[in-house]
Write a protein that holds these residues in place. Structure first.
Motif, PDB file in Angstrom:
ATOM      1  N   PHE A  98       5.121   1.939   2.724  1.00  0.00           N
ATOM      2  CA  PHE A  98       4.381   1.997   1.465  1.00  0.00           C
ATOM      3  C   PHE A  98       2.944   2.463   1.710  1.00  0.00           C
ATOM      4  CE2 PHE A  98       7.502  -1.067  -0.521  1.00  0.00           C
ATOM      5  CZ  PHE A  98       7.906  -0.201  -1.517  1.00  0.00           C
ATOM      6  N   ALA A  99       2.302   1.928   2.735  1.00  0.00           N
ATOM      7  CA  ALA A  99       0.920   2.310   3.026  1.00  0.00           C
ATOM      8  C   ALA A  99       0.828   3.796   3.370  1.00  0.00           C
ATOM      9  CB  ALA A  99       0.371   1.461   4.175  1.00  0.00           C
ATOM     10  N   GLU A 100       1.768   4.293   4.160  1.00  0.00           N
ATOM     11  CA  GLU A 100       1.775   5.712   4.519  1.00  0.00           C
ATOM     12  C   GLU A 100       1.976   6.618   3.309  1.00  0.00           C
ATOM     13  OE1 GLU A 100       4.873   6.115   7.425  1.00  0.00           O
ATOM     14  OE2 GLU A 100       3.809   4.861   8.873  1.00  0.00           O
ATOM     15  N   HIS A 101       2.636   6.090   2.289  1.00  0.00           N
ATOM     16  CA  HIS A 101       2.911   6.881   1.089  1.00  0.00           C
ATOM     17  C   HIS A 101       1.944   6.566  -0.053  1.00  0.00           C
ATOM     18  CE1 HIS A 101       6.552   7.610   3.376  1.00  0.00           C
ATOM     19  NE2 HIS A 101       6.649   8.715   2.658  1.00  0.00           N
ATOM     20  N   GLY A 102       0.829   5.903   0.275  1.00  0.00           N
ATOM     21  CA  GLY A 102      -0.240   5.698  -0.693  1.00  0.00           C
ATOM     22  C   GLY A 102      -0.032   4.570  -1.681  1.00  0.00           C
ATOM     23  N   ASP A 103       0.987   3.747  -1.485  1.00  0.00           N
ATOM     24  CA  ASP A 103       1.217   2.632  -2.408  1.00  0.00           C
ATOM     25  C   ASP A 103       0.612   1.364  -1.811  1.00  0.00           C
ATOM     26  OD1 ASP A 103       2.105   0.710  -4.189  1.00  0.00           O
ATOM     27  OD2 ASP A 103       4.090   1.608  -4.408  1.00  0.00           O
ATOM     28  N   THR A 104      -0.709   1.292  -1.902  1.00  0.00           N
ATOM     29  CA  THR A 104      -1.403   0.170  -1.281  1.00  0.00           C
ATOM     30  C   THR A 104      -1.103  -1.150  -1.984  1.00  0.00           C
ATOM     31  OG1 THR A 104      -3.385   0.679  -2.566  1.00  0.00           O
ATOM     32  CG2 THR A 104      -3.261   1.578  -0.328  1.00  0.00           C
ATOM     33  N   ALA A 105      -0.791  -1.115  -3.267  1.00  0.00           N
ATOM     34  CA  ALA A 105      -0.467  -2.353  -3.980  1.00  0.00           C
ATOM     35  C   ALA A 105       0.777  -3.002  -3.376  1.00  0.00           C
ATOM     36  CB  ALA A 105      -0.263  -2.081  -5.465  1.00  0.00           C
TER      37      ALA A 105
END
Length: 73
Positions: free
Chosen positions: A55-62
């Motif tokens: 998720f972090a690598e794909h920009g979904d920090t939430a």
């Protein structure tokens, strides 16, 4: 010796089989576990960390932050 805890991750997932297939494509082991009268998908700690990193690598920090909070409790 007790089993490692599992974290359920599919509460809001409509197509659980597709979600489980996605996890497999990412190399994340998942488990199908009982959830009331149904089943749900669960991950062990390593799987949760892998999913959080994805998720972090794909920009979904939430989502990544929510996973980190779940792992810290």
């Amino acid at each position: 010796m007790s089993a490692a805890p599992l974290y359920t991750v599919a509460y809001e997932v409509q197509d659980r089989e597709a979600f489980r297939a996605m996890l497999a494509r990412l190399g994340i082991d998942s488990h199908v576990v009982p959830d009331g009268g149904a089943t749900t998908i669960a991950l062990d700690r390593d799987g949760m960390e892998q999913l959080g990193a994805w998720f972090a690598e794909h920009g979904d920090t939430a989502q990544a932050d929510a996973i980190q909070r779940a792992l810290s409790t």
